[in-house]
Each structure stands twice: as structure tokens, then as C-alpha cells.
Design an enzyme around this catalytic site. Structure first.
Site, PDB file in Angstrom:
ATOM      1  NE  ARG A   1      -3.850  -1.769   2.422  1.00  0.00           N
ATOM      2  CZ  ARG A   1      -5.201  -1.044   2.589  1.00  0.00           C
ATOM      3  NH1 ARG A   1      -5.243   0.046   2.108  1.00  0.00           N
ATOM      4  NH2 ARG A   1      -6.281  -1.832   2.399  1.00  0.00           N
TER       5      ARG A   1
ATOM      6  NE  ARG B   1      -4.653  -5.099   6.929  1.00  0.00           N
ATOM      7  CZ  ARG B   1      -5.662  -4.455   8.214  1.00  0.00           C
ATOM      8  NH1 ARG B   1      -5.311  -3.106   8.874  1.00  0.00           N
ATOM      9  NH2 ARG B   1      -6.582  -3.995   7.425  1.00  0.00           N
TER      10      ARG B   1
ATOM     11  CE1 TYR C   1      -1.448  -8.936  -0.140  1.00  0.00           C
ATOM     12  CE2 TYR C   1      -3.070 -10.486   0.809  1.00  0.00           C
ATOM     13  CZ  TYR C   1      -2.063  -9.042   0.566  1.00  0.00           C
ATOM     14  OH  TYR C   1      -2.425  -7.893   0.866  1.00  0.00           O
TER      15      TYR C   1
ATOM     16  CG  ASP D   1     -12.681   2.641   2.975  1.00  0.00           C
ATOM     17  OD1 ASP D   1     -13.324   2.075   2.205  1.00  0.00           O
ATOM     18  OD2 ASP D   1     -11.687   1.966   3.135  1.00  0.00           O
TER      19      ASP D   1
ATOM     20  CB  ALA E   1      -9.707  -0.097  -2.580  1.00  0.00           C
TER      21      ALA E   1
END
Lengths: 455, 455
Positions: free
Chosen positions: B126, B207, B240, B322, B335
Site C-alpha cells: 500500500r 498483519r 500473498y 470507504d 479499495a
């Protein structure tokens, strides 16, 4: 792989003479197959008031045997929207609970209208359809008062069926079309497997057939002649014309209590219970409920959601329709799934006949391969329906409908309801037939991988 | 309906410089529109590790401004399946919990593989994408450290924005791209509307970014280089590649407790908590968790499911991304929905510019009509996504995964997961653009019906 050449036709036994069993019989009796239908009842009878079929399901019937469609029509089927000027059918979801206009108690907010296309939904009285369906089956095929007791399947021998009256019968293949409480399923899975028994969905249904003139007074001309689903907190009402003179109406209520599966799934109920469940709902709903008989049955709705059947094929025996994937009725598609099954199986039996009669393939191997194909083609979609029917009923019954602060959320469910409805309605039977043949042929070419036997 | 001829360009304000705000800005700065982006932070920063976009979302970016796609690629995006021999992307669901082979603890049962097509999922860090996206925006457009305080919208006057630093700005139209805790939304809906605040989804995320070489050791070569979703009772792990050297990994755990919305949505967490949540899971999952940092944040996941925004348009102000429809991240499509919004809005602003600059239509009326169109085109799909993301996480986290008697049922969820995934991935942006223009034109022709104003 040519085997012993045999000229005797394949003998199949269909357990159960409900709609799906008879539609399958109507398909197989057109082929070089010797068919017997064993029905436990003394007479044919169907439970429930009305039943609806989408245009695509009618296409499946047409492919199985055009006489099935004739029986549907002679049984008096009508479009779910009785509208002289518009031959399309529509399914409509309407707010059954909230009074949106204080000055107009008849008004109900329309929430979703789905166009099912030209004659997209045909509805009929179950008993009348079944009566005309029986006439499609050649004499000598159906045997009544045959309640299945045991099934013995041994390798390449004939399958032996025994009935509770002490008689027995033989067949090369068996189709368990014996409905939600399928004895065939119980025999195959055994008494200790929870999938042998249907599970309570915690919904109870109250059904009535109501004369059209009375229904029009209660609901108004527009709603009375057209299918409508009135939704609200913890309950819904669905009604639709079953012919020119009658509407079928069903109220379905959430029931937090248990209903033991060994108990009868009907009990005496009363209009008062229905009125209590729909207290405070919109005036047209209340009007219609007043037309329900004072005493009526309540139907506990069971399905195979919690413990689905692990496979639909067991050697040369298969489970078909509700016996394989009994669903709650909230998509109105339970029988349609069984009719899709019947098309898949009647396609396969045609291939099997060809292999056995023309190419001298061994019967047993061809039948086992066919039923593996049937399982592969039909299981995903039909089990999805069982799940989806539970899901949409949860959406119809959202307690949020009773909370004005939650209305925006509650109303956001309709995109999902639309997608799910279209998935059912837009079934492509021609593709299914092609895929069925392709999958069967592929399995025939690789028989070693596909040998799965029952015991 | 020609009005007062004006030659001054339309001035728009974008509140929030996250991915969606900047993509919208990248679209509008190509048009005859004067754009300002007001970002509250001192610098650009993005939360979360990686982010994925489907091929169709990349198509939307391309239509908004090809430079956005260049930024994605220069930001180091890679295929979600790193496979030299196959340019397609696949999403994979795998059993993270049950040990299916006692002799092979590395083995995990594959439950569903979906082919997303040629470069069907691109994933990126990101922070790197955002960094390159900023470079696409012309100088002078972005203003940092501008925290929105109030918005005043009065008829045909300019909208007046004030910021907490005491400065003010004017604009003809305002786009609230200020994310899940959108100040724009709070101002529009008021402090007493529950939709002003996001609601806790009862899921917590942990995360991590993990070096590829370590990930390959933990997961094995095959899984390490490819997106996998490991599912099990009350939790799941998704990982991923985010570039050639790193994978992004997120563990999401069901949390029955409450998390007040006035509290920070991150708290200090630890690897021990993650290990406890995934105790007894498959070996590769446990191996990967060991690579998480010992101390890490836990992210409480909020969304707009329980109290959705009643409309996305408020006169000449709209809510985007959002701010309009914050979703939990379980479809990986939050997104993407915002980027679809940006394409819809940048299409509309082109039409509005044409009407105002060439046909001398009144600005305010054209903008209000455009935002009504935006609401009509985008609301159903985006709110569906919010619902669907909650739904699929419930399916991923089924407690049934831990009960061998319920495995058949648990595994029947994948047809639904497939349908929902395809609905997101197969978005037809060309049709959306056409429909947007058609709907806007239709509304322009019948302006009296469409006049909905904010106050």
C-alpha cells in the site's frame, strides 16, 4: 471395453411416486429401459397447496418428456402473475409489516420486483398436476402400497428390494425418489448417520387455498391476482394464483423451539396462531389471514442443511430430488431441482442404454459411471439451493424490519435475493445435458479412477 | 435548459488523500475542472500491509487515468500467483485446520481454486502504491494538514469548507473520500445518526510483511509464492506476495467482545495471541505465524454494515469509497469499489463540464443531478459488498470446520463464495460508464423529479 453381450433391457426401480419420481418415470419409459415405480401410499397424493415452476424448469420437463408439460397445463397451471396485458411473470417482495402511509392502510411499499420473463413462473395445484402426471405413465409401471424395507446391492448381481408387505423385486439400478424422509437414504447411510434424517429449520408453515373472489377483496385486485411475498420480522406470507379461481397462500413463521425429527411434521394449528404471529402487520395481510380456516395444520419445515448427504450415488443406487437434497421451500425451487435431476438422469440412462444395447458394455459398470456423473453434475447446485433457501428466509425474516433505525440495512438484502433468484431461474438445461454427456464419456474412458462402490 | 453562462471552471474539493481520493483526483485533474485535495495528515501514509486489485479494477484505473496504472506498476505490483509458467492469477481456499493425512503434516486439503484470468489479481504494498500515486497529481492540487471541520452548503452559493486550523476554502462540489471515519459523513448525517460512525465487525486482524525466503521455508515453495486463504474455526489466515521479495500475511480472528467505536481501532497485540487463536491448526500455518513479529498491532475491523449510509449524495456533496461504504476486507475489494466509484464520478464530471462549459447549464443543478446518478449507479453494488464481506467471513470462520460430522455441510459453502467472488471480479466497467451517462442524461431531461436537496 466391450463385455458380455446382453439383449435384455436395463431394469430400473424408482422408489417413490411423487412429482420427481413420476417425471423421471415419464422420461425413462420413453427409452429402452424397463421401469417400475414403487409407491408406498394407497393412492397418489401430494402435500401442500400450490407449486410453481420456472420457464427453465418447464424446458427440463419438455426435454424429459413433452407429456409432462401437457400434464402441467391440463392440471390447470397459470402464470404466477394473472395479467391479461402482460404474459411475463414477476416475483414481488413487498413490505408486509411497516405502515408507510398513515392515510392509506392498504398501501404497502414495494421492495423488489423481478421479471421472470415470458411465462416465467407457472403455478399449479399440486394434487391436480400429480393426477395428470400419473396418466402419462404407461400401465403396469406403477405399483402402489409398496413400502420399501431393505435394499441389497452385491457387485454385478441384480439389486434386490424387499418391501414391508414381504414381497421383493429386482432391478439393475435404483432411484431413491422417496422424498425428504427417504427410506432409501436411511438404508444407504445407515441409522447412525445424522444425514439419514431431515433436520428442523425452525420455521413453521400454515397453508391455505382461498377462492379468488375473496382474495381480491382482501388484497385488492392488483395484489390478489399476482404472486406477492409479504415480508417482515420473523415471518412472511406468500400468495399466488394456482388457477383462475383460487390462490394458494402460505404463512411461514420463525419458531425458536425444537421439533423432534421422530415426531410427525404436522400438528394441529389454528388461525389464531397465525394472527398472533402477524399482529400489527399491514391491513391487506391481516385481511387475507382472516380467510384462512379457523383450524388448519401447521407444517414443521425440515431440510438437509445441517447434515447434507455426502454423495448422491452409491454404486448402482442414486438419491434423487428431496431424498438427496430436501430444501426448505423459500425459493419455491425444491421440485424444480428434482426435475433438473430427472433430466440429468434420463440423459445418462440414454447413454447407458446405448452403451449396453449397442456397444455391449457391461451394465453395472455403465450404471455406476452414470451415477458418479450424476453426483458430480448435480450435487453442488442442489446443495447450494438448500443453503440458499435457509439464507433467503433469514433475510425475509430479519428482525430489523421492526426497527426503523435498521430499515436501510434490512433493505440492502435485495441485491443478494436477486442474484440468488436469477441463479435458480437462469439454469441452462442445454448446457447441463451437454456437460452430463461429456462428463460421462470422460469417466467411461478412465474407468479405474472412477470406481467407487457402496460396500 | 440553458442558464447563466459561466466560463469559470468547476471547482471541486476532495476531502482525503488516500488511494481513492488520489485516484479520483488523478481523473479529475485531466478534465476542465479545478481540483483541490485536502488531506489531514502531515504526510501520505497508508495503513495495512498489502492490497490487491482485480484486472477489472485495473481497467477502471486505466479509464480514470492511465498514469494510475503506471503508479501501480512502478509501485512494484505483482501477480497474486507468482508463477513463471502461468500468467493467470488464482485465488485459493485451503483447509487451515484439519490434518487430513497423518503421515504428511505439510499436506492441506485444497477446497476451492478460482481462476481470476490473465493477471487477474495484482497485489502491491500500500505505501509504495500511494507514494507513486502522489506523483501523478499535479503540483498545487494537494494540501496537507487540512483537517475538515465544517461544511456549509447553501443553494447555488459555493460550498464553504472550514478546517480545524482555522482556514477555509470554497468549492462547487465536494467529494468525501475521507475513509471509514469520514468527517464528511459525520457532518452530513449529524452526530446522532448511527451511520455517522463505523460499527465493529467482531473481527480482529493481525498483519505482517514477511521476507519471501522465510515464507517459502514455512509454507513450502508452492504455497509461499501464491495467494492462499487458510480457513478454519473462528479464524483465517490470508497471505500473498506483495512483490518479489515479500509476502503480506494477515490473520483474522473472531472476537465475541465489544470494541467501542470511540476507541482507537488499533491496540498493542502479540504473536502469542495469534498463536493461541490458531492452536492446533495445520503445520504450515503454525510455521508462518512463528515469523510474525513478537509484538504487533491488532486491528479492530469496522464497517458500515449495521447502519449503512442512507444515500451517497447530499446536494453537491457526495460520499465516495470507504466514507460511503466502508467494508470489512474479506473480499479484498474495498479499495476496488472506491476505484469503481471514482470512474463513475469522473465520467459524470466530464458530462457536467460539457453541460456547464459548452451548453451553459447551471453548475449547481448539473452537479446535483450528477450526484443523484452516482448514488443510483453505485449504491446497490457497494452496499452489497459490505454485506457480502461479512457473509463470506462467517463462512470462512464456520465453527463447523472443527466438527468432523459437520464437514460436508461446511464444505458446501464454496458455491456461494465462488458466485460472490465472480460478482466482484466480473464487473463490467464499460457498461457502468454507459449506464452512468444514460442515467445522468435521463435525469437531466426530467429535472423536476430529481431535485433532492440536502437541507
Amino acid at each position: 471395453m466391450p463385455g458380455i453381450i446382453t439383449t435384455e433391457p436395463i431394469e430400473v426401480a424408482i422408489i417413490g411416486g411423487g412429482i420427481v419420481g413420476l417425471v423421471l418415470a415419464a422420461g425413462l419409459t420413453r427409452q429402452k429401459v424397463r421401469v417400475k415405480v414403487y409407491e408406498q401410499a394407497r393412492n397418489f397424493r401430494e402435500i401442500g397447496a400450490g407449486i410453481g415452476f420456472t420457464a427453465r424448469t418447464v424446458q427440463c420437463m419438455e426435454k424429459v418428456n413433452p407429456a409432462v408439460v401437457s400434464a402441467l397445463r391440463s392440471g390447470g397451471s397459470v402464470n404466477a402473475s394473472l395479467d391479461e396485458h402482460d404474459p411475463n411473470s414477476y416475483l414481488r417482495w413487498i413490505d408486509g409489516y411497516t405502515q408507510h402511509r398513515v392515510d392509506d392502510p392498504e398501501y404497502q411499499k414495494m421492495l423488489l420486483t423481478l421479471d421472470a420473463g415470458y411465462k416465467g413462473w407457472e403455478t399449479v395445484r399440486r394434487d391436480q398436476f400429480l393426477e395428470d402426471l400419473v396418466k402419462v405413465i404407461p400401465g403396469g409401471v406403477i405399483e402402489l402400497q409398496k413400502r420399501l424395507d431393505t435394499i441389497e446391492q452385491k457387485g454385478e448381481d441384480k439389486i434386490v428390494l424387499t418391501f414391508v408387505d414381504g414381497t421383493r423385486a429386482e432391478a439393475d439400478a435404483v432411484f431413491g425418489c422417496d422424498g425428504i424422509k427417504s427410506r432409501t437414504r436411511q438404508i444407504l447411510l445407515g441409522p447412525d448417520n445424522p444425514a439419514s434424517y431431515p433436520q428442523y429449520t425452525h420455521k413453521v408453515a400454515y397453508r391455505a387455498l382461498i377462492p379468488m373472489d375473496k382474495a381480491l377483496e382482501a388484497l385488492g385486485e392488483y395484489k390478489g391476482r399476482r404472486q406477492h411475498m409479504h415480508i417482515g420480522p420473523n415471518a412472511h406470507l406468500i400468495h399466488y394464483p394456482v388457477n383462475q379461481k383460487m390462490i394458494g397462500a402460505t404463512v411461514i413463521v420463525t419458531d425458536p423451539k425444537d421439533w423432534p425429527s421422530d415426531q410427525q411434521n404436522t400438528a394441529r394449528g389454528s388461525r389464531k396462531e397465525v394472527e398472533a404471529a402477524l399482529e400489527g402487520w399491514c391491513l391487506p395481510v391481516q385481511n387475507l389471514i382472516k380467510l384462512f380456516p379457523e383450524e388448519l395444520d401447521q407444517w414443521a419445515l425440515f431440510d438437509l442443511w445441517e447434515y447434507p448427504v455426502p454423495a448422491y450415488n452409491y454404486g448402482k443406487i442414486s438419491l434423487v430430488g428431496d431424498a438427496a437434497h430436501a430444501s426448505s421451500p423459500h425459493h419455491g425451487a425444491g421440485a424444480s431441482m428434482g426435475i433438473e435431476d430427472a433430466l440429468c438422469l434420463s440423459t445418462l440412462l440414454q447413454e447407458v442404454s446405448k452403451d449396453v444395447n449397442e456397444n455391449a458394455e457391461p451394465k453395472g459398470q455403465a450404471l455406476r459411471t452414470a451415477f458418479e456423473t450424476y453426483n458430480a453434475i448435480r450435487r453442488t447446485r442442489t446443495q447450494w439451493l438448500v443453503n440458499s433457501s435457509r439464507r433467503v428466509c433469514d433475510l425475509f425474516h430479519q428482525p430489523d424490519w421492526a426497527d426503523p433505525a435498521k430499515r436501510v440495512k434490512a433493505e440492502s438484502c435485495f441485491e443478494e435475493i436477486k442474484d440468488r433468484s436469477f441463479k435458480i431461474w437462469h439454469h441452462d438445461s442445454a448446457s447441463m445435458v451437454e456437460e452430463t454427456i461429456r462428463d460421462y464419456r470422460r469417466r467411461c474412458e478412465t474407468p479405474s479412477e472412477t470406481k467407487i462402490q457402496m460396500s
